[in-house]
Scaffold this active site. Sequence first.
Site, short mmCIF file in Angstrom:
data_model
loop_
_atom_site.label_atom_id
_atom_site.label_comp_id
_atom_site.label_asym_id
_atom_site.label_seq_id
_atom_site.Cartn_x
_atom_site.Cartn_y
_atom_site.Cartn_z
CG ASP A 52 -7.67 -4.07 -0.20
OD1 ASP A 52 -8.16 -2.92 -0.27
OD2 ASP A 52 -6.83 -4.38 0.66
CB SER A 53 -12.43 -1.21 -0.67
OG SER A 53 -12.24 -0.68 -1.96
CG ASP A 91 -5.59 -2.24 -3.21
OD1 ASP A 91 -4.42 -1.90 -2.97
OD2 ASP A 91 -6.57 -1.90 -2.50
CE LYS A 121 -4.54 1.33 -2.88
NZ LYS A 121 -4.41 0.71 -1.54
CD GLU A 123 -3.88 -1.36 2.71
OE1 GLU A 123 -3.72 -1.69 3.91
OE2 GLU A 123 -4.99 -1.32 2.16
CD GLU A 190 -7.93 4.77 3.88
OE1 GLU A 190 -7.30 4.08 3.05
OE2 GLU A 190 -9.02 4.43 4.38
O1 KIV Z 1 -9.16 -0.46 -1.59
C1 KIV Z 1 -9.44 0.76 -1.57
O2 KIV Z 1 -10.58 1.17 -1.82
C2 KIV Z 1 -8.37 1.70 -1.26
C3 KIV Z 1 -8.71 3.17 -1.34
C4 KIV Z 1 -9.32 3.59 -0.06
C5 KIV Z 1 -7.53 3.98 -1.66
O3 KIV Z 1 -7.29 1.30 -0.98
#
Ligand code: KIV
Length: 293
Positions: A52-53, A91, A121, A123, A190
């Site tokens: 999601d980054s 994500d 993934k 969080e 993280e």
């Molecule tokens: O979205 C992302 O880039 C992340 C990584 C930092 C693991 O969750």
Amino acid sequence: MSSPPREQRPITLLKLAEKRALGEPIVMVTAYDHPSAAIVDDAGVDVVLVGDSAANNVLGYRDTVPITMDELLMLARAVRRGLKTPLMVGDLPFGTYEASDEQAIATAHRFVKEAGCDAVKLEGGGQMAQRARAIIEAGTPVMGHVGLTPQTATALGGYRAQGRTAERAKQVLEDALALQDAGCFAIVFEAIPNELTDLIMEHMEIPVIGIGAGPSTDGQVLVYHDLLGINDAFKPKFVKRYAELRQPMVDAVTAYAEDVRTRGFPGPEHAYGVAPEEMERLKEMLAAKRARA
Ligand code: KIV
């Protein structure tokens, strides 16, 4: 520099567990589009996260919170088309899995069915461990993520290292254990102190991928734009840059602009040719048309 030898067979969850057991570090990186996917695939990484980054690295949002499932799905489909070997993880965006197990399962299924992700993934620990369990029971493998969880950074006091008091460290440990108990195949740690990572690693039976969590994890993850130096606006302490690509990219576009403005581009080598007799015939056709008019 040539590419490293390629692992030709697709990376599976079993392969990751094997790597952990053998003490072979696992390499994970983010990718958000087709060219970046093809590049990380050529580089022979093990796991690709459509993170999601993407929100701040490619869509221009300030943080990861606003990105939607539809935006991330479009990027994930492009990444899928560029990958052959690595395991691909989608994500779950903020607001698409927290409300209920049903919501979490439906979102995970979209990543698998509509973008071809191998896993998702999410969080956080606590209630999110239950969401992870529900997604896994419904058939999709889940990677957990503890420590600094950017989607809820405000609640954690901002983008800062986590687990620096005994109470907070205990919370990170409990979150990691809850996600492991829920059946996650791997967990991202993280931005936590090395000493805390070392302590938690003693309790972990699944691969742990670190980002700002020290050297004792089973693997490392970095954001594609950070490691290549494409996005130089902000550099967290845990980022190592392996290239500084932004300035050469700016220089290249500046040189192109200069060439266009001075008519230095295109040159003869960029031109298509046509047989002179065809141009002659065209001119005759146009002259005949004019004469008829
Ligand atoms: O979205 C992302 O880039 C992340 C990584 C930092 C693991 O969750």
